[in-house]
Design an enzyme around this catalytic site. Structure first.
Site, PDB file in Angstrom:
ATOM      1  N   LYS A  47       0.255  25.525  76.271  1.00  0.00           N
ATOM      2  CA  LYS A  47      -0.254  25.095  74.960  1.00  0.00           C
ATOM      3  C   LYS A  47      -1.240  26.113  74.430  1.00  0.00           C
ATOM      4  CE  LYS A  47      -3.925  22.173  74.600  1.00  0.00           C
ATOM      5  NZ  LYS A  47      -5.048  22.580  73.748  1.00  0.00           N
ATOM      6  N   ASN A  48      -2.202  26.533  75.273  1.00  0.00           N
ATOM      7  CA  ASN A  48      -3.289  27.378  74.767  1.00  0.00           C
ATOM      8  C   ASN A  48      -2.857  28.815  74.504  1.00  0.00           C
ATOM      9  OD1 ASN A  48      -4.862  25.154  74.684  1.00  0.00           O
ATOM     10  ND2 ASN A  48      -5.960  25.579  76.586  1.00  0.00           N
ATOM     11  N   CYS A  88     -10.765  18.432  70.438  1.00  0.00           N
ATOM     12  CA  CYS A  88     -11.312  17.462  71.390  1.00  0.00           C
ATOM     13  C   CYS A  88     -12.849  17.419  71.299  1.00  0.00           C
ATOM     14  CB  CYS A  88     -10.911  17.846  72.812  1.00  0.00           C
ATOM     15  SG  CYS A  88      -9.158  17.613  73.118  1.00  0.00           S
ATOM     16  N   ARG A 139     -19.368  22.682  69.763  1.00  0.00           N
ATOM     17  CA  ARG A 139     -18.350  23.740  69.893  1.00  0.00           C
ATOM     18  C   ARG A 139     -18.604  24.790  68.805  1.00  0.00           C
ATOM     19  NH1 ARG A 139     -12.513  21.259  71.477  1.00  0.00           N
ATOM     20  NH2 ARG A 139     -12.247  23.356  72.332  1.00  0.00           N
ATOM     21  N   ASP A 181     -10.495  22.639  82.179  1.00  0.00           N
ATOM     22  CA  ASP A 181      -9.392  21.785  81.702  1.00  0.00           C
ATOM     23  C   ASP A 181      -8.714  21.027  82.832  1.00  0.00           C
ATOM     24  OD1 ASP A 181      -8.346  24.082  79.060  1.00  0.00           O
ATOM     25  OD2 ASP A 181     -10.029  22.699  79.241  1.00  0.00           O
ATOM     26  N   ARG A 197      -0.821  15.831  72.093  1.00  0.00           N
ATOM     27  CA  ARG A 197      -1.114  17.156  71.517  1.00  0.00           C
ATOM     28  C   ARG A 197      -0.815  18.256  72.534  1.00  0.00           C
ATOM     29  NH1 ARG A 197      -6.784  17.959  70.443  1.00  0.00           N
ATOM     30  NH2 ARG A 197      -5.969  20.065  70.303  1.00  0.00           N
TER      31      ARG A 197
HETATM   32  C1  EPZ Z   1     -10.432  26.952  74.767  1.00  0.00           C
HETATM   33  O1  EPZ Z   1     -11.361  26.319  73.902  1.00  0.00           O
HETATM   34  C2  EPZ Z   1      -9.400  25.895  75.104  1.00  0.00           C
HETATM   35  N1  EPZ Z   1      -8.749  25.461  73.876  1.00  0.00           N
HETATM   36  C3  EPZ Z   1     -10.056  24.706  75.790  1.00  0.00           C
HETATM   37  O2  EPZ Z   1      -9.015  23.841  76.220  1.00  0.00           O
HETATM   38  C4  EPZ Z   1     -10.803  25.176  77.038  1.00  0.00           C
HETATM   39  O3  EPZ Z   1     -11.528  24.091  77.576  1.00  0.00           O
HETATM   40  C5  EPZ Z   1     -11.751  26.321  76.680  1.00  0.00           C
HETATM   41  O4  EPZ Z   1     -11.050  27.369  75.993  1.00  0.00           O
HETATM   42  C6  EPZ Z   1     -12.385  26.928  77.938  1.00  0.00           C
HETATM   43  O5  EPZ Z   1     -11.365  27.422  78.778  1.00  0.00           O
HETATM   44  C7  EPZ Z   1      -7.779  26.252  73.357  1.00  0.00           C
HETATM   45  O6  EPZ Z   1      -7.457  27.300  73.907  1.00  0.00           O
HETATM   46  C8  EPZ Z   1      -7.111  25.751  72.111  1.00  0.00           C
HETATM   47  P1  EPZ Z   1     -14.480  28.687  74.457  1.00  0.00           P
HETATM   48  P2  EPZ Z   1     -12.438  27.237  73.089  1.00  0.00           P
HETATM   49  O7  EPZ Z   1     -14.684  29.389  73.182  1.00  0.00           O
HETATM   50  O8  EPZ Z   1     -11.825  28.545  72.775  1.00  0.00           O
HETATM   51  C9  EPZ Z   1     -19.197  28.391  73.976  1.00  0.00           C
HETATM   52  C10 EPZ Z   1      -7.723  21.932  76.367  1.00  0.00           C
HETATM   53  O9  EPZ Z   1      -7.936  20.881  76.988  1.00  0.00           O
HETATM   54  N2  EPZ Z   1     -18.984  29.124  72.721  1.00  0.00           N
HETATM   55  O10 EPZ Z   1     -13.920  29.454  75.629  1.00  0.00           O
HETATM   56  O11 EPZ Z   1     -12.973  26.412  71.991  1.00  0.00           O
HETATM   57  C11 EPZ Z   1     -18.624  26.975  73.932  1.00  0.00           C
HETATM   58  O12 EPZ Z   1     -19.568  26.080  73.373  1.00  0.00           O
HETATM   59  C12 EPZ Z   1      -8.847  22.564  75.594  1.00  0.00           C
HETATM   60  O13 EPZ Z   1      -6.631  22.569  76.361  1.00  0.00           O
HETATM   61  C13 EPZ Z   1     -20.091  29.580  72.013  1.00  0.00           C
HETATM   62  O14 EPZ Z   1     -21.246  29.359  72.404  1.00  0.00           O
HETATM   63  O15 EPZ Z   1     -13.542  27.416  74.213  1.00  0.00           O
HETATM   64  C14 EPZ Z   1     -18.353  26.684  75.384  1.00  0.00           C
HETATM   65  O16 EPZ Z   1     -19.548  26.267  76.023  1.00  0.00           O
HETATM   66  C15 EPZ Z   1     -10.104  21.724  75.603  1.00  0.00           C
HETATM   67  N3  EPZ Z   1     -19.886  30.275  70.857  1.00  0.00           N
HETATM   68  C16 EPZ Z   1     -17.948  28.048  75.959  1.00  0.00           C
HETATM   69  O17 EPZ Z   1     -18.446  29.015  75.025  1.00  0.00           O
HETATM   70  C17 EPZ Z   1     -18.633  30.551  70.381  1.00  0.00           C
HETATM   71  O18 EPZ Z   1     -18.512  31.209  69.327  1.00  0.00           O
HETATM   72  C18 EPZ Z   1     -16.464  28.257  76.125  1.00  0.00           C
HETATM   73  O19 EPZ Z   1     -15.850  27.971  74.883  1.00  0.00           O
HETATM   74  C19 EPZ Z   1     -17.524  30.091  71.123  1.00  0.00           C
HETATM   75  C20 EPZ Z   1     -17.720  29.386  72.294  1.00  0.00           C
END
Ligand code: EPZ
Length: 420
Positions: free
Chosen positions: A22-23, A117, A122, A306, A398
């Site tokens: 998915k991702n 989610c 976020r 995840d 989803r």
């Molecule tokens: C991706 O989310 C995945 N979603 C999430 O999977 C997954 O949990 C996550 O990566 C971590 O592996 C998709 O790929 C669509 P991040 P994303 O940016 O990209 C902080 C699922 O169940 N952060 O890696 O939104 C953030 O708050 C979903 O499939 C900032 O501070 O996650 C978090 O603490 C749920 N500033 C950490 O980084 C930013 O600009 C990781 O977030 C971006 C992120």
């Protein structure tokens, strides 16, 4: 309203074939907007986020031909808009990849703020930092993110936080930029590598995806005229592996990349589970009650956030007291409220949860708060004694293709019922 009705306990036995990730799919679909040509994508997961993305691409002028439920041919030669409305983008998180892709292709973009989610705060500051470093002016107001650039010029960008989304988005925005972009401290997940491989197949020049430094040499145009197959979903594979242990079963997981599952395999073996890995498939089976474990979720290759809820179901039934430290998301323990309704003894506080293992969970009506919590509750219902009803299925649909069908083939007594 639909619900899943599960009767347990059932030890899951048999084979499951893993779908495309998915991702990876939700990044590769918007990446087609960078191509002035036609491309074919295979092994797409048949999930609602993919269908939603295809609708958005068509609203921007892309022509999509469905060759099968898992394969599309996309023609993005004649885009007619760079604006994606919020009523579509707020339905999921990955809609923010439209910013990087449309900025890269059209040098301007207006995208409704993404949804996704509820895992706590976020932010997208790292995404914006990348776009501005490349020369774009970014504004967030009235529920929209707009970005505009006269020119996009390659530069070095250090990620303050390891972010999957920001790494993908900066890659998308820099593929057609002038000069070279270096991303330091990027995310290294398999879906990051898959996006880079897709873009390179279509004519980009990206090196180092999956390592601590990604180098993108800007090219004039992506011509496409190629076919790409989405990487198998390591989170879906891990979900079924943990289901095998929680349900005292024995499952052969097919069409996976065992290299992507090393942290899960290590944890399952640590608590007394059995895994036989063979490249693109593996066997996982239960032989005795799991022992306690401590888990800290980390960016890849650490234990993935995840799979944290699914691991929680295993630890809720393990011997002794286990601790999970959720280092990525502020609020990813809502599922423990639901497990407590099923007899679990869990105390969750902020980013830490303590699991005092019980012998057996009991069935109850529960609600899925997010995608992976939903998968965890299915595993709990199959493992528990009695009947479990799971509400809020949209989250599950989803991200998992035909999830009840796949569990039913493994012996689960699971039905989707329409309440009305
Ligand atoms: C991706 O989310 C995945 N979603 C999430 O999977 C997954 O949990 C996550 O990566 C971590 O592996 C998709 O790929 C669509 P991040 P994303 O940016 O990209 C902080 C699922 O169940 N952060 O890696 O939104 C953030 O708050 C979903 O499939 C900032 O501070 O996650 C978090 O603490 C749920 N500033 C950490 O980084 C930013 O600009 C990781 O977030 C971006 C992120």
């Amino acid at each position: 309203m639909e619900k899943l009705v599960i009767t347990g306990p059932t030890p899951l036995k048999g084979e499951v074939v893993i779908s495309g990730a998915k991702n990876a799919a939700v990044a590769i679909l918007p990446a087609t907007l960078l191509i002035n040509g036609v491309c074919t994508i295979e092994n797409l997961p048949n999930i609602s986020d993919v269908k939603l993305y295809c609708n958005i691409l068509e609203s921007l002028g892309a022509k999509i031909k469905w060759n099968s439920p898992h394969e599309i041919t996309v023609d993005t030669r004649n885009l007619n808009s760079h604006i994606a409305s919020s009523d579509a983008t707020r339905k999921f998180r990955a809609s923010y990849y439209l910013i990087g892709a449309l900025l890269g292709r059209c040098k301007e973009v207006k995208v409704g703020i993404p949804g996704g989610c509820n895992l706590g705060n976020r932010p997208i500051d790292q995404h914006i930092k990348g776009f501005e470093a490349l020369g774009a002016k970014v504004d967030v107001s009235n529920g929209y993110i707009t970005a505009k650039a006269k020119r996009l010029v390659g530069t070095s960008i250090y990620m303050d936080v390891v972010s999957v989304g920001a790494t993908m988005n900066i890659m998308l925005a820099s593929v057609l930029a002038e000069g070279t972009t270096i991303i330091d401290n990027p995310a290294k997940e398999p879906h990051i590598v898959d996006l880079a491989n897709f873009l390179n197949t279509m004519g980009a020049d990206i090196r180092g995806a999956g390592t601590d430094t990604i180098k993108i040499n800007g090219v004039k145009e992506l011509k496409g005229n190629a076919t790409y197959s989405i990487v198998p979903d390591q989170i879906e594979a891990g979900t079924f592996m943990l289901a095998a242990i929680a349900s005292k079963g024995d499952i052969k997981v097919k069409n996976c990349i065992t290299k992507h599952l090393e942290s899960i395999i290590a944890k399952i073996e640590e608590i007394g589970g059995n895994v036989e890995a063979n490249g693109d498939h593996l066997r996982v089976w239960y032989s005795k009650r799991p022992t306690k474990a401590n888990i800290k979720t980390l960016p890849y290759p650490g234990f993935p956030t995840d799979l944290q809820p699914q691991m929680g179901v295993v630890l809720a039934q393990a011997q002794g007291t286990s601790i999970i430290n959720e280092s990525i998301w502020e609020s990813r323990f809502q599922y423990t409220d639901e497990l407590r309704k099923m007899g679990a003894h869990i105390t969750a506080q902020g980013k830490t949860a303590i699991f005092e293992g019980v012998e057996k969970l009991t069935g109850a009506p529960v609600s899925a708060s997010d995608l992976r919590a939903g998968a965890a509750l299915i595993i709990a219902g199959i493992s528990a004694k009695g009947t479990t009803e799971i509400y809020n299925l949209t989250h599950i649909d989803r991200g998992y293709e035909n999830i009840e069908e796949k569990f039913r083939k493994l012996g689960a007594k699971i039905e989707r019922v329409n309440e009305e």
